[in-house]
Scaffold this motif. Structure first.
Motif, PDB file in Angstrom:
ATOM      1  N   LEU A 172      -6.096   5.899   5.730  1.00 35.24           N
ATOM      2  CA  LEU A 172      -5.618   3.678   5.648  1.00 35.24           C
ATOM      3  C   LEU A 172      -4.303   3.766   4.682  1.00 35.24           C
ATOM      4  CD1 LEU A 172      -7.144   2.113   5.560  1.00 35.24           C
ATOM      5  CD2 LEU A 172      -8.492   2.104   3.534  1.00 35.24           C
ATOM      6  N   PHE A 173      -3.488   4.505   3.816  1.00 31.69           N
ATOM      7  CA  PHE A 173      -2.742   4.645   3.740  1.00 31.69           C
ATOM      8  C   PHE A 173      -1.756   4.091   4.544  1.00 31.69           C
ATOM      9  CE2 PHE A 173      -4.464   6.770  -0.555  1.00 31.69           C
ATOM     10  CZ  PHE A 173      -4.681   5.539  -1.120  1.00 31.69           C
ATOM     11  N   ASN A 174      -1.884   4.267   5.303  1.00 28.06           N
ATOM     12  CA  ASN A 174      -0.418   3.916   6.194  1.00 28.06           C
ATOM     13  C   ASN A 174      -0.598   2.637   6.680  1.00 28.06           C
ATOM     14  OD1 ASN A 174      -0.954   7.164   6.945  1.00 28.06           O
ATOM     15  ND2 ASN A 174       0.961   6.851   7.372  1.00 28.06           N
ATOM     16  N   ALA A 175      -2.062   2.043   7.107  1.00 27.94           N
ATOM     17  CA  ALA A 175      -2.196   0.907   7.631  1.00 27.94           C
ATOM     18  C   ALA A 175      -1.696  -0.069   5.737  1.00 27.94           C
ATOM     19  CB  ALA A 175      -3.340   0.751   7.477  1.00 27.94           C
ATOM     20  N   ALA A 176      -1.609   0.400   4.951  1.00 28.06           N
ATOM     21  CA  ALA A 176      -1.885  -0.855   3.856  1.00 28.06           C
ATOM     22  C   ALA A 176      -0.202  -0.767   3.445  1.00 28.06           C
ATOM     23  CB  ALA A 176      -1.984   0.379   2.480  1.00 28.06           C
ATOM     24  N   VAL A 177       0.104   0.540   3.762  1.00 26.47           N
ATOM     25  CA  VAL A 177       1.553   0.366   3.823  1.00 26.47           C
ATOM     26  C   VAL A 177       2.710  -0.127   5.024  1.00 26.47           C
ATOM     27  CG1 VAL A 177       4.582   1.844   3.671  1.00 26.47           C
ATOM     28  CG2 VAL A 177       2.237   2.654   2.661  1.00 26.47           C
TER      29      VAL A 177
END
Length: 340
Positions: A172-177
């Motif tokens: 999910l942090f990949n999506a946010a970044v």
């Protein structure tokens, strides 16, 4: 050897290793491990949830969510190629006794109308729909980002029906970044979320499960039932804290490297990029090379690059912390040699 098989192969940084060595620990089953407590508090704050729980893996986190929210004989709604359905050994059925209601998505996104239609009505012939699961980013769609608009619409459908939403947010942090957003922008549209610390964020072990306090209390008991009480787990938590505080923003570097790979592959004869990467995963089609996956992967290995089969005729390449820009150059050259 340049390893592009998965971001799960990321090695912990020196700072992580030092933190693990010097961590202050206690017995987490008694709630007395200060490093675990610090990690869980931090994770709850970052995800915007009341509480969090450190778990052994993304699969365990997802399964705890299902076990805490469902009863045997229930039904959960999942996307047809989601990790929970595709890669977790039918654990939702084996452990929780629930069956999946599968909806085919587009790049990981389910149609909210189809989700609404899949929710069971009250009938003695039907199971009860007790959970809707999303995955962001979506692994089998090449790390694609499920849009906030799609998540919001499905969440609204779920709330209207009184059904909780769980996000398998392993990346999910990949999506946010990738979208230049805060992770809370995504987690506002779920009741619980699982996030891996051991992929692009670099920790050697572990995931976070977050939600409201009552849910986490139930999940903690289920974790114990499954043998997940890890005692002095603060050694692992010390690395997880660094993952959440120092390894998130750098995910953009992995995304850049994936785009470099995809751009180069598009210019190679007999290779085709299946997905334009949103994040750190590139899927390529090799059918025009007339090579089987095993042959292609072995020739690539002989050139010093490891990749993984992703269904016949398709190969997956995943960038991560331990893959440098020079490694991408080498991988591109190796691919050119393999395809001739």
């Amino acid at each position: 050897m340049i390893d592009l098989r998965s971001d799960t192969l990321t090695q912990p940084t020196k700072e992580m290793r030092d933190a693990i060595y010097t961590a202050t620990v206690g017995d987490d089953v008694y709630g007395e491990d200060p490093s675990i407590n610090k990690l869980e508090k931090l994770a709850a704050e970052i995800t915007g949830k009341e509480a969090a729980l450190f778990v052994t893996s993304g699969t365990q986190g997802n399964q705890l969510a299902v076990l805490a929210k469902c009863s045997p004989g229930d039904e959960i709604i999942v996307e047809s190629e989601s990790h929970i359905f595709f890669y977790e050994g039918a654990a939702i059925s084996a452990l929780a006794g629930v069956q999946p209601r599968v909806i085919e998505g587009v790049r990981g996104e389910m149609d909210p109308l189809l989700v609404k239609q899949a929710i069971r009505t009250e009938d003695i012939h039907f199971p009860d729909t007790t959970l809707i699961c999303l995955e962001n980013t979506h692994n089998r769609s090449g790390g694609s980002v499920v849009s906030l608009d799609n998540m919001k619409k499905i969440y609204e459908v779920a709330k209207e029906a009184g059904i909780p939403v769980h996000i398998d947010g392993a990346r999910l942090f990949n999506a946010a970044v990738a979208t230049n957003m805060n992770v809370k922008d995504f987690t506002q549209y779920c009741d619980s979320v699982q996030i891996c610390l051991s992929k692009g964020l670099g920790s050697p072990v572990g995931s976070i499960l977050a939600g409201d306090r009552k849910f986490i209390q139930k999940a903690r008991k289920w974790r114990k039932r499954l043998g997940g009480g890890m005692r002095q787990a603060g050694f692992l938590a010390a690395s997880g804290i660094i993952s959440l505080t120092k390894m998130v923003d750098r995910l953009a570097e992995d995304h850049h490297k994936a785009r470099r790979l995809a751009d180069a592959i598009e210019d190679m004869k007999n290779l085709e990029v299946v997905n334009r990467p949103d994040t750190n995963i590139v899927i390529m089609n090799i059918e025009n090379t007339k090579q089987k996956n095993e042959e292609f992967l072995e020739r690539l290995k002989q050139e010093g690059v490891l990749a993984v089969s992703f269904g016949e005729g398709q190969i997956r390449l995943t960038t991560h912390y331990d893959v440098s820009e020079e490694d991408i150059d080498h991988a591109i050259s190796a691919l050119r040699r393999v395809v001739g």
